[in-house]
Design a protein around this motif. Structure first.
Motif, PDB file in Angstrom:
ATOM      1  N   ASP A 140       0.830  -1.210   0.000  1.00 52.81           N
ATOM      2  CA  ASP A 140       0.000   0.000   0.000  1.00 52.81           C
ATOM      3  C   ASP A 140       0.865   1.260   0.000  1.00 52.81           C
ATOM      4  O   ASP A 140       0.542   2.241  -0.675  1.00 52.81           O
ATOM      5  CB  ASP A 140      -0.945   0.015   1.205  1.00 52.81           C
ATOM      6  N   MET A 141       1.983   1.253   0.749  1.00 59.58           N
ATOM      7  CA  MET A 141       2.886   2.400   0.761  1.00 59.58           C
ATOM      8  C   MET A 141       3.500   2.599  -0.620  1.00 59.58           C
ATOM      9  O   MET A 141       3.622   3.722  -1.099  1.00 59.58           O
ATOM     10  CB  MET A 141       3.987   2.215   1.807  1.00 59.58           C
ATOM     11  N   TRP A 142       3.909   1.501  -1.278  1.00 64.63           N
ATOM     12  CA  TRP A 142       4.478   1.600  -2.622  1.00 64.63           C
ATOM     13  C   TRP A 142       3.440   2.146  -3.596  1.00 64.63           C
ATOM     14  O   TRP A 142       3.763   2.969  -4.445  1.00 64.63           O
ATOM     15  CB  TRP A 142       4.997   0.251  -3.091  1.00 64.63           C
ATOM     16  N   ASP A 143       2.192   1.679  -3.488  1.00 66.68           N
ATOM     17  CA  ASP A 143       1.131   2.185  -4.368  1.00 66.68           C
ATOM     18  C   ASP A 143       0.928   3.690  -4.158  1.00 66.68           C
ATOM     19  O   ASP A 143       0.748   4.433  -5.124  1.00 66.68           O
ATOM     20  CB  ASP A 143      -0.178   1.449  -4.112  1.00 66.68           C
ATOM     21  N   ALA A 144       0.985   4.132  -2.918  1.00 66.71           N
ATOM     22  CA  ALA A 144       0.792   5.548  -2.617  1.00 66.71           C
ATOM     23  C   ALA A 144       1.938   6.380  -3.194  1.00 66.71           C
ATOM     24  O   ALA A 144       1.712   7.477  -3.705  1.00 66.71           O
ATOM     25  CB  ALA A 144       0.689   5.769  -1.104  1.00 66.71           C
ATOM     26  N   GLU A 145       3.160   5.867  -3.146  1.00 73.27           N
ATOM     27  CA  GLU A 145       4.305   6.576  -3.706  1.00 73.27           C
ATOM     28  C   GLU A 145       4.164   6.711  -5.220  1.00 73.27           C
ATOM     29  O   GLU A 145       4.483   7.764  -5.775  1.00 73.27           O
ATOM     30  CB  GLU A 145       5.608   5.840  -3.386  1.00 73.27           C
ATOM     31  N   GLU A 146       3.699   5.676  -5.877  1.00 72.66           N
ATOM     32  CA  GLU A 146       3.537   5.706  -7.337  1.00 72.66           C
ATOM     33  C   GLU A 146       2.427   6.665  -7.758  1.00 72.66           C
ATOM     34  O   GLU A 146       2.474   7.245  -8.832  1.00 72.66           O
ATOM     35  CB  GLU A 146       3.267   4.305  -7.870  1.00 72.66           C
ATOM     36  N   ALA A 147       1.426   6.824  -6.913  1.00 70.77           N
ATOM     37  CA  ALA A 147       0.291   7.679  -7.242  1.00 70.77           C
ATOM     38  C   ALA A 147       0.658   9.161  -7.169  1.00 70.77           C
ATOM     39  O   ALA A 147      -0.046   9.998  -7.720  1.00 70.77           O
ATOM     40  CB  ALA A 147      -0.870   7.381  -6.320  1.00 70.77           C
TER      41      ALA A 147
END
Length: 60
Positions: A52-59
């Motif tokens: 979820d943290m990685w997804d937030a960084e990509e967004a």
């Protein structure tokens, strides 16, 4: 991935580890994982939080 690197990690106090390597087939992966002192469910929860943290960084 044709580049190979060697990484040393001191895991003496690690509760769990996951290593993801390229698999034998195109697009496949090989996974090595273990947990000690942490249930599989708790380890999976932690991994989901990381994802979820990685997804937030990509967004961003």
């Amino acid at each position: 991935m044709s580049d190979t690197t060697i990484t040393a990690i001191d895991g003496t106090d690690a509760l769990a580890f996951v290593i993801i390597r390229p698999g034998q087939t195109e697009g496949g992966v090989s996974i090595e994982a273990a947990a000690k002192g942490l249930s599989k469910q708790a380890a999976a929860y932690v991994l989901r939080q990381v994802a979820d943290m990685w997804d937030a960084e990509e967004a961003q």
